[in-house]
Design a protein around this motif. Structure first.
Motif, short mmCIF file in Angstrom:
data_model
loop_
_atom_site.label_atom_id
_atom_site.label_comp_id
_atom_site.label_asym_id
_atom_site.label_seq_id
_atom_site.Cartn_x
_atom_site.Cartn_y
_atom_site.Cartn_z
N UNK A 31 0.67 -1.15 0.02
CA UNK A 31 -0.17 0.13 0.21
C UNK A 31 0.93 1.39 0.16
N UNK A 32 1.93 1.26 0.66
CA UNK A 32 2.80 2.29 0.69
C UNK A 32 3.33 2.69 -0.38
N UNK A 33 3.88 1.49 -1.30
CA UNK A 33 4.28 1.63 -2.49
C UNK A 33 3.37 2.35 -3.56
N UNK A 34 2.04 1.94 -3.38
CA UNK A 34 1.02 2.42 -4.32
C UNK A 34 0.79 3.87 -3.98
N UNK A 35 0.72 4.23 -2.66
CA UNK A 35 0.39 5.74 -2.32
C UNK A 35 1.64 6.58 -3.04
N UNK A 36 3.01 6.22 -2.77
CA UNK A 36 4.08 6.84 -3.11
C UNK A 36 4.05 7.04 -4.67
N UNK A 37 3.65 5.79 -5.26
CA UNK A 37 3.34 5.87 -6.79
C UNK A 37 2.36 7.05 -7.36
N UNK A 38 1.39 6.76 -6.54
CA UNK A 38 0.23 7.76 -6.93
C UNK A 38 0.63 9.41 -6.63
N UNK A 39 1.25 9.54 -5.31
CA UNK A 39 1.73 10.74 -5.17
C UNK A 39 2.84 11.51 -6.05
N UNK A 40 3.72 10.73 -6.51
CA UNK A 40 4.71 10.91 -7.58
C UNK A 40 4.04 11.35 -8.99
N UNK A 41 2.99 10.35 -9.34
CA UNK A 41 2.37 10.80 -10.72
C UNK A 41 1.61 12.16 -10.50
N UNK A 42 0.97 12.47 -9.42
CA UNK A 42 0.16 13.62 -9.16
C UNK A 42 0.98 14.94 -9.15
N UNK A 43 2.15 14.74 -8.66
CA UNK A 43 3.22 15.85 -8.58
C UNK A 43 3.79 16.24 -9.87
N UNK A 44 4.01 14.73 -10.77
CA UNK A 44 4.48 15.22 -12.15
C UNK A 44 3.52 15.79 -12.85
N UNK A 45 2.21 15.40 -12.81
CA UNK A 45 0.92 16.06 -13.51
C UNK A 45 1.02 17.62 -13.10
N UNK A 46 1.13 17.89 -11.98
CA UNK A 46 1.12 19.26 -11.44
C UNK A 46 2.24 20.32 -12.08
N UNK A 47 3.35 19.58 -12.23
CA UNK A 47 4.33 20.16 -12.63
C UNK A 47 4.45 20.29 -14.06
N UNK A 48 3.88 19.47 -14.78
CA UNK A 48 3.59 19.63 -16.24
C UNK A 48 2.56 20.79 -16.55
N UNK A 49 1.52 20.76 -15.76
CA UNK A 49 0.58 21.71 -15.97
C UNK A 49 1.15 23.10 -15.69
N UNK A 50 1.91 23.12 -14.79
CA UNK A 50 2.40 24.46 -14.22
C UNK A 50 3.45 24.91 -15.50
N UNK A 51 4.22 23.83 -15.83
CA UNK A 51 5.25 24.29 -17.08
C UNK A 51 4.50 24.76 -18.29
N UNK A 52 3.43 24.10 -18.62
CA UNK A 52 2.62 24.48 -19.62
C UNK A 52 2.28 25.80 -19.57
N UNK A 53 1.53 26.17 -18.48
CA UNK A 53 1.02 27.42 -18.28
C UNK A 53 1.97 28.60 -18.41
N UNK A 54 3.41 28.24 -17.75
CA UNK A 54 4.39 29.45 -17.66
C UNK A 54 4.83 29.47 -19.17
N UNK A 55 4.94 28.32 -19.90
CA UNK A 55 5.32 28.54 -21.10
C UNK A 55 4.47 29.22 -22.11
N UNK A 56 3.19 29.11 -21.93
CA UNK A 56 2.20 29.97 -22.51
C UNK A 56 2.21 31.54 -22.10
N UNK A 57 2.36 31.84 -20.74
CA UNK A 57 2.33 32.99 -20.29
C UNK A 57 3.84 33.82 -20.28
N UNK A 58 5.00 33.19 -20.90
CA UNK A 58 6.27 33.70 -20.90
C UNK A 58 6.32 34.72 -22.02
N UNK A 59 5.87 34.75 -22.99
CA UNK A 59 5.70 35.94 -23.93
C UNK A 59 5.17 37.23 -23.24
N UNK A 60 4.09 37.16 -22.58
CA UNK A 60 3.33 37.97 -22.30
C UNK A 60 4.17 38.56 -21.00
#
Length: 98
Positions: A31-60
């Protein structure tokens, strides 16, 4: 005397409890391994979304930065005054926290 457990009975109970404890440890590890993997995936998704938003906002952001830079070059006294006000506000905030 049926009321008193023999050493053999205690050994059997201890062995059974040890097996149950091992099973619980394995289940918790899975269960700990599964929770760790889920948390890692969620953090990766958030980072990806943030990077996309920053990339879009960078010219402005760059355009606004250039506009501020031009304004500061055109009006250096005003820029210095605003800078001092900001530094004063930050100093006031730091002092008020103590």
């Amino acid at each position: 005397m049926a009321l008193f457990a023999t050493d053999h009975d205690l050994d059997k109970q201890f062995a059974a409890l040890s097996r149950q404890l091992d099973d619980l440890r394995k289940t918790l590890a899975k269960r700990g391994d599964a929770y760790y993997e889920d948390g890692r995936e969620a953090a990766s998704d958030y980072y990806s979304q943030l990077a996309d938003r920053l990339h879009e906002a960078l010219p402005a952001i760059r355009r606004k930065g250039r506009a501020i830079e031009r304004t500061a070059r055109d009006h250096p006294a005003t820029a210095a005054a605003v800078g001092l006000v900001v530094v004063g506000l930050l100093a006031g905030l730091l002092i008020s926290r103590r």
